[in-house]
Write an enzyme that holds these catalytic residues in place. Structure first.
Site, PDB file in Angstrom:
ATOM      1  N   CYS A 104       0.609 -19.507  25.268  1.00  0.00           N
ATOM      2  CA  CYS A 104       1.201 -18.178  25.453  1.00  0.00           C
ATOM      3  C   CYS A 104       1.626 -17.563  24.128  1.00  0.00           C
ATOM      4  O   CYS A 104       1.084 -16.576  23.662  1.00  0.00           O
ATOM      5  CB  CYS A 104       2.430 -18.275  26.357  1.00  0.00           C
ATOM      6  SG  CYS A 104       2.155 -19.127  27.880  1.00  0.00           S
TER       7      CYS A 104
HETATM    8  N1  SAJ Z   1       9.335 -22.923  19.519  1.00  0.00           N
HETATM    9  C1  SAJ Z   1      10.023 -22.999  18.319  1.00  0.00           C
HETATM   10  N2  SAJ Z   1      11.331 -22.606  18.299  1.00  0.00           N
HETATM   11  C2  SAJ Z   1      11.970 -22.147  19.423  1.00  0.00           C
HETATM   12  C3  SAJ Z   1      11.236 -22.081  20.632  1.00  0.00           C
HETATM   13  C4  SAJ Z   1       9.928 -22.477  20.663  1.00  0.00           C
HETATM   14  O1  SAJ Z   1       9.483 -23.408  17.295  1.00  0.00           O
HETATM   15  O2  SAJ Z   1      13.158 -21.832  19.337  1.00  0.00           O
HETATM   16  C5  SAJ Z   1       7.930 -23.326  19.541  1.00  0.00           C
HETATM   17  C6  SAJ Z   1       7.691 -24.458  20.510  1.00  0.00           C
HETATM   18  O3  SAJ Z   1       7.882 -25.707  19.882  1.00  0.00           O
HETATM   19  C7  SAJ Z   1       6.237 -24.235  20.914  1.00  0.00           C
HETATM   20  C8  SAJ Z   1       6.096 -22.731  20.855  1.00  0.00           C
HETATM   21  O4  SAJ Z   1       7.152 -22.250  20.031  1.00  0.00           O
HETATM   22  O5  SAJ Z   1       5.373 -24.832  20.001  1.00  0.00           O
HETATM   23  C9  SAJ Z   1       6.184 -22.064  22.228  1.00  0.00           C
HETATM   24  O6  SAJ Z   1       7.345 -22.539  22.798  1.00  0.00           O
HETATM   25  P1  SAJ Z   1       7.974 -21.866  24.155  1.00  0.00           P
HETATM   26  O7  SAJ Z   1       9.333 -22.447  24.333  1.00  0.00           O
HETATM   27  O8  SAJ Z   1       7.857 -20.411  24.097  1.00  0.00           O
HETATM   28  O9  SAJ Z   1       7.109 -22.508  25.305  1.00  0.00           O
HETATM   29  P2  SAJ Z   1       5.819 -21.989  26.025  1.00  0.00           P
HETATM   30  O10 SAJ Z   1       4.694 -21.679  25.120  1.00  0.00           O
HETATM   31  O11 SAJ Z   1       5.573 -22.981  27.093  1.00  0.00           O
HETATM   32  O12 SAJ Z   1       6.293 -20.614  26.603  1.00  0.00           O
HETATM   33  C10 SAJ Z   1       6.519 -20.487  27.958  1.00  0.00           C
HETATM   34  C11 SAJ Z   1       6.336 -19.036  28.241  1.00  0.00           C
HETATM   35  N3  SAJ Z   1       6.156 -18.848  29.636  1.00  0.00           N
HETATM   36  C12 SAJ Z   1       5.265 -17.923  30.037  1.00  0.00           C
HETATM   37  O13 SAJ Z   1       4.553 -17.279  29.279  1.00  0.00           O
HETATM   38  C13 SAJ Z   1       5.173 -17.701  31.488  1.00  0.00           C
HETATM   39  C14 SAJ Z   1       7.543 -18.228  27.806  1.00  0.00           C
HETATM   40  O14 SAJ Z   1       7.490 -16.919  28.386  1.00  0.00           O
HETATM   41  C15 SAJ Z   1       8.803 -18.870  28.251  1.00  0.00           C
HETATM   42  O15 SAJ Z   1       9.906 -18.069  27.851  1.00  0.00           O
HETATM   43  C16 SAJ Z   1       8.871 -20.216  27.601  1.00  0.00           C
HETATM   44  O16 SAJ Z   1       7.831 -20.975  28.224  1.00  0.00           O
HETATM   45  C17 SAJ Z   1      10.210 -20.869  27.811  1.00  0.00           C
HETATM   46  O17 SAJ Z   1      11.207 -20.121  27.923  1.00  0.00           O
HETATM   47  O18 SAJ Z   1      10.260 -22.097  27.762  1.00  0.00           O
END
Ligand code: SAJ
Length: 446
Positions: free
Chosen positions: A280
């Protein structure tokens, strides 16, 4: 479906949804589609899941779950009761009153939207369509896709939108592995192309999703979704930039963020890391920036965030080189253990994982690199790798024999006290060692 007048067709569809007699088709049985299919079946609909991957179809037919967010027993029961079936034949969707599209929307190598999955599915659906069907697109995409791409293809069926068939966009909001918000209790946006489209789509989702929020058009729903993930990408990039500055200034960015988190309003804390992975966040913002160019608009925040997030694996490798250098060890020839290749903690998905980029860059600098990830036993060849790599066993000897251990994913199951005790040097990009007391002099934080 008996021959109906145009007016009746809409009324019949609406009634079949209201009474849950409607047959719901779900195209794409992945981490979005299968949970959605299960929720509609649980609500009482007969659900036909469709996937081109015959292995997935066979697993669903035999009640064998493959999506962690789906309850194994629930799937078995729904399949046994005949409320959920699976197929690869689009002709099985002619009988469906509703067809929900949940297929991937990746980027091309040039970071442009790849709508090939949506277009392929649309071209298959139009050949089996009949009057009285609702089509819903859930795949994340740029504002305008539903009306500019999907609608024209479906209309080549000869059916008329808003009279014969109905069309809406409803973004998926699935966060794999999350326990507090799942498909059923995550608010759902609905953007219908016409008022009737909006009404039947809202009626459908209200049968199985707790909170359904109609919005005035597909574009509103499409834009909301890409904004939701762009917001994350930009704020993650902001803290990654903060980490670079704090390193330059000799300030502990993790302590800064913990301090900022004490503000009870007006801030959401993100954390720095080795980059941004998953299906995403690295992709969705570039759907918006691509579309914006059509309007002579430059989405500078998105571009800058992408640059910063993409630079983080290189920052990590430089940090490893610096830490080794402090020990008088060259990166070239150094033995390095990469701890965690999943794109985020406590899940088994390594798609677009920055840890794999770190692995590749370390190898390119001449290091001897292995990885350990309890959730990812092997990584198949893909864009980052020409070869398959396998997780090593995490033994004391292995850790002690390394020159450096790089923590790229902070899986909670790891014993970080033991890891730091055994490792001669640790570069921690996730602050996973925050609770380790002994051996802190060995730890270099991002
Ligand atoms: N990440 C960081 N720092 C942060 C948060 C995330 O480096 O503070 C990195 C993570 O390690 C990862 C990437 O960013 O590599 C994405 O992380 P994410 O927490 O956004 O997880 P995703 O990709 O699974 O995002 C999903 C998304 N869900 C949908 O698109 C339906 C996002 O909208 C959600 O908000 C997110 O999950 C969530 O909140 O966990």
């Amino acid at each position: 479906m008996p021959s109906e007048t145009k007016q009746d067709v809409y009324a019949v569809l609406r009634d079949r949804i209201a009474t849950r007699e409607a047959i719901v088709g779900v195209v794409g049985l992945g981490y979005v589609g299968l949970p959605l299919a299960v929720e509609h079946a649980r609500a009482g609909f007969s659900v036909v899941g469709l996937d081109d991957n015959s292995a997935k179809v066979d697993k669903v037919r035999s009640g064998q779950n493959y999506i962690p967010d789906v309850d194994d027993r629930m799937l078995q029961d729904l399949v046994r009761e005949g409320r959920l079936t699976a197929t690869s034949d689009y002709r099985d969707l002619t009988a469906a009153d509703v067809i929900i599209i949940c297929v991937p929307t990746p980027l091309t190598d040039n970071k442009e939207p790849d709508l090939s999955y949506i277009i392929q599915v649309a071209n298959r659906i139009r050949t089996i369509m009949r009057p009285g069907q609702l089509i819903v697109l859930e795949s994340t995409t740029y504002p305008g896709t539903t009306e500019e791409v999907l609608e024209p293809i479906l209309e080549t069926s000869g059916l008329t939108l808003g009279t014969d068939f109905f069309l809406a966009f409803s973004p998926e909001r699935v966060d794999p592995g999350r326990e507090d918000f799942k498909t059923q209790n995550t608010p759902k946006l609905i953007g219908g192309v016409t008022a009737r489209c909006q009404e039947v789509a809202t009626l459908l989702y209200r049968q199985s999703i707790a909170a359904v929020i109609p919005v005035s058009s597909p574009k509103i729903a499409e834009m909301s979704k890409v904004f939701e993930n762009t917001y994350r990408a930009v704020n993650i990039a902001l803290v990654n930039e903060l980490a670079l500055l704090c390193d330059r200034m000799g300030i502990n960015v993790w302590e800064v963020l913990d301090a900022a988190a004490t503000k009870p309003f007006g801030i959401q804390i993100f954390h720095p890391g080795p980059g941004v992975g998953g299906h995403c966040i690295p992709l969705d913002p570039f759907y918006l920036s691509w579309k914006a160019k059509e309007y002579d608009f430059s989405t500078r925040f998105i571009e800058l965030a992408g640059e910063i997030n993409l630079s983080m694996p290189y920052v990590v490798v430089d940090r490893v080189a610096r830490a080794l250098n402090d020990q008088g060890v060259a990166l070239k020839g150094a033995r390095i253990l990469v701890m965690g290749v999943a794109y985020k903690e406590d899940i088994n998905d390594e798609r677009e994982s920055p840890a794999l980029k770190v692995f590749e860059l370390l190898e390119a600098r001449g290091a001897q690199v292995v990885y350990y990830d309890p959730y990812v036993p092997q990584v198949k060849p893909h864009s980052f790798f020409a070869r398959e790599i396998h997780s090593v066993a995490l033994t004391d000897d292995l850790v002690q024999s390394q020159d450096c251990v790089v923590i790229t994913t902070g899986h909670k199951v790891i014993d970080y006290d033991r890891l730091v005790d055994l490792a001669p040097l640790v570069v921690d990009t996730r602050n996973a060692t925050r609770n380790v007391r002994e051996g802190r002099e060995k730890i270099h934080l991002l």
